[in-house]
Scaffold this motif. Structure first.
Motif, PDB file in Angstrom:
ATOM      1  N   ARG A 138       0.762  -1.188  -0.079  1.00 59.92           N
ATOM      2  CA  ARG A 138      -0.072   0.092  -0.005  1.00 59.92           C
ATOM      3  C   ARG A 138       0.643   1.247  -0.137  1.00 59.92           C
ATOM      4  O   ARG A 138       0.725   2.349  -0.773  1.00 59.92           O
ATOM      5  N   ASP A 139       1.805   1.228   0.772  1.00 57.85           N
ATOM      6  CA  ASP A 139       2.741   2.511   0.711  1.00 57.85           C
ATOM      7  C   ASP A 139       3.409   2.629  -0.597  1.00 57.85           C
ATOM      8  O   ASP A 139       3.503   3.723  -0.891  1.00 57.85           O
ATOM      9  N   ALA A 140       3.942   1.814  -1.171  1.00 56.51           N
ATOM     10  CA  ALA A 140       4.565   1.632  -2.657  1.00 56.51           C
ATOM     11  C   ALA A 140       3.477   2.450  -3.432  1.00 56.51           C
ATOM     12  O   ALA A 140       3.796   3.175  -4.368  1.00 56.51           O
ATOM     13  N   ARG A 141       2.022   1.856  -3.541  1.00 58.34           N
ATOM     14  CA  ARG A 141       1.051   2.243  -4.420  1.00 58.34           C
ATOM     15  C   ARG A 141       0.612   3.602  -4.267  1.00 58.34           C
ATOM     16  O   ARG A 141       0.673   4.299  -5.198  1.00 58.34           O
ATOM     17  N   GLU A 142       0.618   3.951  -2.856  1.00 53.81           N
ATOM     18  CA  GLU A 142       0.428   5.451  -2.825  1.00 53.81           C
ATOM     19  C   GLU A 142       1.477   6.525  -3.414  1.00 53.81           C
ATOM     20  O   GLU A 142       1.313   7.518  -3.753  1.00 53.81           O
ATOM     21  N   GLU A 143       2.788   6.058  -3.122  1.00 58.95           N
ATOM     22  CA  GLU A 143       3.844   6.764  -3.687  1.00 58.95           C
ATOM     23  C   GLU A 143       3.854   6.720  -5.124  1.00 58.95           C
ATOM     24  O   GLU A 143       3.998   7.846  -5.804  1.00 58.95           O
ATOM     25  N   VAL A 144       3.199   5.610  -5.815  1.00 57.65           N
ATOM     26  CA  VAL A 144       3.410   5.683  -7.419  1.00 57.65           C
ATOM     27  C   VAL A 144       2.247   6.632  -7.942  1.00 57.65           C
ATOM     28  O   VAL A 144       2.202   7.486  -8.505  1.00 57.65           O
ATOM     29  N   GLN A 145       1.070   6.646  -7.121  1.00 53.52           N
ATOM     30  CA  GLN A 145      -0.043   7.092  -7.443  1.00 53.52           C
ATOM     31  C   GLN A 145       0.075   8.858  -7.265  1.00 53.52           C
ATOM     32  O   GLN A 145      -0.283   9.415  -8.116  1.00 53.52           O
ATOM     33  N   SER A 146       1.077   9.268  -6.450  1.00 57.06           N
ATOM     34  CA  SER A 146       1.287  10.677  -5.912  1.00 57.06           C
ATOM     35  C   SER A 146       2.453  11.258  -6.804  1.00 57.06           C
ATOM     36  O   SER A 146       2.713  12.174  -6.849  1.00 57.06           O
ATOM     37  N   GLY A 147       3.067  10.042  -7.435  1.00 60.18           N
ATOM     38  CA  GLY A 147       4.199  10.529  -8.380  1.00 60.18           C
ATOM     39  C   GLY A 147       5.672  10.686  -7.498  1.00 60.18           C
ATOM     40  O   GLY A 147       6.613  11.287  -8.036  1.00 60.18           O
TER      41      GLY A 147
END
Length: 57
Positions: A45-54
């Protein structure tokens, strides 16, 4: 002197984080125990949030 192995839960989170960065599905979690699975999914989840926010590298 022997190196101390990383904590298993820390390793699960790190592997989940890498899976999230690589765009893998959360369904690919390889862990069966609840504690390790929760840590893997937290890292994912942490990684997906970072990917989504750029913010991901």
């Amino acid at each position: 002197m022997k190196r101390q192995k990383r904590d298993r839960m820390e390793r699960a989170q790190s592997r989940g984080y890498q899976a999230g960065l690589n765009g893998r599905s959360s369904d690919t979690c390889p862990y069966q125990t609840m504690d390790a699975r929760m840590n893997w999914l937290g890292g994912w989840r942490d990684a997906r949030e970072e990917v989504q926010s750029g913010r991901a590298k």
